[in-house]
Each structure stands twice: as structure tokens, then as C-alpha cells.
Design a protein around this motif. Structure first.
Motif, short mmCIF file in Angstrom:
data_model
loop_
_atom_site.label_atom_id
_atom_site.label_comp_id
_atom_site.label_asym_id
_atom_site.label_seq_id
_atom_site.Cartn_x
_atom_site.Cartn_y
_atom_site.Cartn_z
N LYS A 335 54.19 70.29 45.52
CA LYS A 335 53.70 68.92 45.57
C LYS A 335 54.78 67.88 45.28
CE LYS A 335 48.92 70.00 44.32
NZ LYS A 335 47.81 69.69 43.40
N GLU A 337 56.51 67.38 42.59
CA GLU A 337 56.20 66.75 41.31
C GLU A 337 56.96 67.43 40.18
OE1 GLU A 337 51.57 65.29 42.03
OE2 GLU A 337 51.98 67.23 41.07
N GLY A 385 53.50 57.58 37.57
CA GLY A 385 53.14 58.92 37.13
C GLY A 385 51.79 58.97 36.46
N ILE A 403 53.21 63.78 34.53
CA ILE A 403 53.50 64.16 35.92
C ILE A 403 54.26 63.02 36.58
CG2 ILE A 403 52.53 64.81 38.15
CD1 ILE A 403 50.09 65.87 36.75
N LYS A 405 56.89 61.95 40.10
CA LYS A 405 57.36 62.33 41.43
C LYS A 405 58.83 62.75 41.33
CE LYS A 405 53.65 61.57 43.82
NZ LYS A 405 52.94 62.69 44.49
N SER A 406 59.17 63.82 42.02
CA SER A 406 60.53 64.32 41.93
C SER A 406 61.43 63.67 42.98
CB SER A 406 60.55 65.84 42.10
OG SER A 406 59.99 66.20 43.34
#
Length: 415
Positions: A335, A337, A385, A403, A405-406
Motif C-alpha cells: 500500500k 505506507e 497520515g 501510518i 505515505k512512503s
């Protein structure tokens, strides 16, 4: 009375008002439905009486062919006054008479020989559906004829009665939609006002901190020069704390503006703060940082450090004597994440408080304003997040999960 009790009292009062208003709304809805059902019941009895009168008038017409024409006209008038749909069937279930149905489905013209005859016929499919609906709606009215044959009178509710049955639900739905929109608008206005107060106080705090912080930096330099202590460990730690104050002031000065987010290795950012934080806590508390050491995310360092600081402080406060705080960084590649789990071996949080802990003013500490986790959630939102309690068990500890986003591009919102 302590600050904790005041805040908890205000929070509980707000929750009680919400419950009271919800119960009051439910009471109004129940009263509306009960009154409407009362009206429907009375009208339903009235319509059954009308159906019975129609049935008896029909029987009178059939059983009294030699009665005075004026009386027969009166009976016809009574019969024709019925406004609800009805059907009469004989003992074998054949349809004999009807009233109030679709005229296009009845009185079908038949052609025979050289003349056209008008026959009382009907569309079988249409009438079968109508009869089935009437049988489901009300029990039949038995009509006993002079030849001891029994006919059955079926009827269904009028359009007005059917509309009255659904009217309260439509009315309550419209009221609920209106109240939801009104609540959303007023809540938005209230939050906007709170944000203005929050921004004003934050910027004023940053402004007020600026002068003493600059003075402290100057005094530190003078002490180093006077006592020739350029590499003194105590002064170095004091300088780190003063610089920390500068970071805090910088955080508050950024409130109300759009934060700048840049790519950083999450592990390194957390490691730098943990190294600063752990030397300022009890030696009985150990720290463990593990997980992916290469994954990047878009961060604002001062704000992200604030997030980690609040969670670590909460973890320290939850540990009564000695314990362990673990931070695990997980790359959810599927995902795109990043999961950041911060766990402690403290006293735990009841499940009933999982959502409440992020509400402003909620605190279980004797000295606290109940703003730490509320601000933490707000700052996580700035990073696009999420934060929530992943798990918690009384007496064993709690795990918060962040959480992010990467390393994806997105538009940051205002702080």
C-alpha cells in the motif's frame, strides 16, 4: 480541585449534553411516530367501516329489486360514496364487483355479430395483483346473501392513508438531514474560531519565547568564556536544551502556515530524537528502535519530532517504575505506507477510551491539560497520515500506530 478534575468534568459534561440531546431527539421522533400511528389506526378503522357500508349497500341492491326507486337511488349514492379500492368475490373466489380501481383495466368493449356490447370484464393479471394486495392488507368482510351464499369483500388503504403511513419517516429524514447540515456548518464555524484562537496563542507564545532564549544562548557563551569551558559536558547539555527551546518556539511560530515537507529517512529522524530524549528520562526505562532503516517519507522535522516527543512522554508517564519503550518501523510495500508502532509496558488504556484519548481536554493525569494526543493527531494529519491505538491491555501496555505515505508526493495542509 486539580486541573485534571476540571478538564475531566468539562469533558464528561460535554459528553452528557450530547447524550441528552440525542435522547431528546429520539423522544421527539418516537412521539411523532406514535401520534402518526394513532391517526393511521383511527383512519384505518374509519375506512373499514366505509368498506362494510359499501358491502351492505351492495347486498341491499341485490336483495331488494322491488323497493322504491328513491330508496334504491339513496342506496346507490351510499355505495358510490366509497373512495377506497375494493373488490367483492363469490364463494369460489371469482371477482363480481369492484370499486376505486384503474378504469383503463375495466369495462373492456367486446365486439359480437353486427353490434357492439359493453361487458363488465377486467384485466385478469391486474385484478389478481390487486386482489392479492388487498388480501395481505386487511381481513375480508363476509357478506351473507339471502340464498345463504357468502361473498367476501376485500379492500386496501386509500392513497391518503398510505401516504400518511410513510409521511413521518420522510419528515424525520428531512429533519435529520437538516440537523446534520446545520451541525456540520456550526461545527465548522466553531472549529474555525478555535483555530484562530489556537493560531494566535501559538504565535504569541513563539514571540514571547524568542527574547529569553536568545538571552540564554548569550549567557552560555559568557560562562564558557569566563570559565574557559568550551567542552564542558554540562554546558553542552544545557546548550542542547536551549536549542530544543528554539525548536519548540519554531514549532509554535509555524502554526497557521503551510509546513514544508521534505524527504527524510524515517529511522534516522526518530533515532536522533530518541538519543536526545532517553538521557532525560529515568535509567529504569529502556528504549528500543528497530525496523526498516532505509525507507523515506515526506516530513517536517520540527513537527514530526513533536509527534514522537508527545508519544514518548505519554509512554514514560504510563510506566510507573521501570519498563520498556519500543519503536518499530514497518514498510507496507503493498500500500506504499509506513507503519510506526510505539509500544510501552505501562498501565494500558481501557478500550472505551480508545477514541476519547484524542479529544481535546481528555486526560487521566492529575496534572495535564489533555492536549498532547489531540495535538499529536493534528500534526499527523498535517503529514497526511493517521494515528490510532493499535492495541492496549490493562496492566501490560499500549501500542500506538502512525501510518504515513512512503515517499509519495501530496499537497500539505496548513498547520
Amino acid at each position: 480541585m486539580t486541573v485534571h478534575k476540571d478538564n475531566l468534568f468539562q469533558y464528561n459534561t460535554k459528553q452528557r449534553w450530547k447524550v441528552f440531546l440525542l435522547l431528546f431527539a429520539a423522544l421527539i421522533a418516537a412521539a411523532s411516530l406514535l401520534y402518526t400511528n394513532y391517526l393511521v389506526k383511527n383512519l384505518s378503522l374509519s375506512e373499514r367501516t366505509k368498506a362494510e357500508v359499501w358491502a351492505m349497500s351492495t347486498r341491499s341492491i341485490l336483495s331488494m329489486p322491488d323497493v322504491d326507486d328513491q330508496f334504491i337511488s339513496f342506496v346507490y349514492a351510499v355505495r358510490d360514496s366509497l373512495s377506497i379500492p375494493a373488490i367483492i368475490t363469490d364463494a369460489q373466489g371469482n371477482i363480481i364487483f369492484w370499486r376505486g380501481l384503474d378504469s383503463t383495466k375495466t369495462n373492456i368493449k367486446e365486439h359480437g355479430g353486427d353490434s357492439t356490447q359493453q361487458a363488465l370484464q377486467y384485466d385478469p393479471t391486474y385484478f389478481e395483483k390487486q386482489l392479492a394486495e388487498m388480501k395481505r392488507s386487511h381481513p375480508p368482510i363476509d357478506l351473507l346473501l339471502d340464498n345463504n351464499e357468502t361473498w367476501s369483500v376485500y379492500y386496501k388503504d386509500s392513497d391518503a392513508l398510505r401516504q400518511l403511513r410513510v409521511f413521518p419517516y420522510i419528515q424525520l429524514s428531512l429533519i435529520a438531514v437538516f440537523l446534520a447540515i446545520a451541525y456540520s456548518v456550526f461545527n465548522s464555524i466553531r472549529k474555525s474560531e478555535q483555530n484562530l484562537v489556537w493560531v494566535g496563542m501559538a504565535k504569541e507564545a513563539a514571540h514571547q519565547l524568542g527574547t529569553p532564549i536568545s538571552s540564554l544562548m548569550g549567557w552560555l557563551e559568557l560562562v564558557r568564556m569566563k570559565f574557559d569551558a568550551e567542552d564542558d559536558n554540562i554546558l553542552n547539555e544545557m546548550e542542547r536544551d536551549v536549542k530544543r527551546l528554539e525548536i519548540v518556539a519554531d514549532r509554535f511560530s509555524k502554526i497557521g502556515s503551510t509546513p514544508t515537507l521534505t524527504n527524510h529517512i524515517v529511522y534516522n529522524v526518530i533515532l536522533d530524537f530518541v538519543n536526545y530524549f532517553k538521557v532525560r528520562t529515568s535509567d529504569k526505562i529502556t528504549f528500543e528502535l528497530q525496523g526498516d532503516r532505509t525507507i523515506e517519507a515526506k516530513l517536517n522535522i520540527p513537527l514530526f519530532d513533536w509527534i514522537i516527543e508527545n508519544l514518548l512522554k505519554n509512554a514514560v508517564n504510563a510506566i510507573e517504575s521501570e519498563g520498556k519503550i519500543s519503536i518499530n518501523i514497518i514498510d507496507n510495500i503493498a500500500k506504499e505506507e509506513i507503519f510506526i508502532d510505539i509500544s510501552d509496558t505501562g498501565k494500558g488504556i481501557p478500550k472505551s477510551n480508545f477514541d476519547s484519548v484524542f479529544q481535546p481536554g481528555f486526560t487521566t493525569r492529575k496534572r495535564g491539560w489533555g492536549l498532547g494526543l489531540s495535538l499529536t493527531k493534528r500534526m499527523v494529519n498535517y503529514h497526511q497520515g493517521q494515528i490510532f491505538i493499535k492495541e492496549s491491555e490493562i496492566g501490560k501496555g499500549t501500542t500506538f500506530r502512525i501510518i504515513l505515505k512512503s515517499n509519495l508526493r501530496y499537497e500539505p495542509t496548513q498547520v
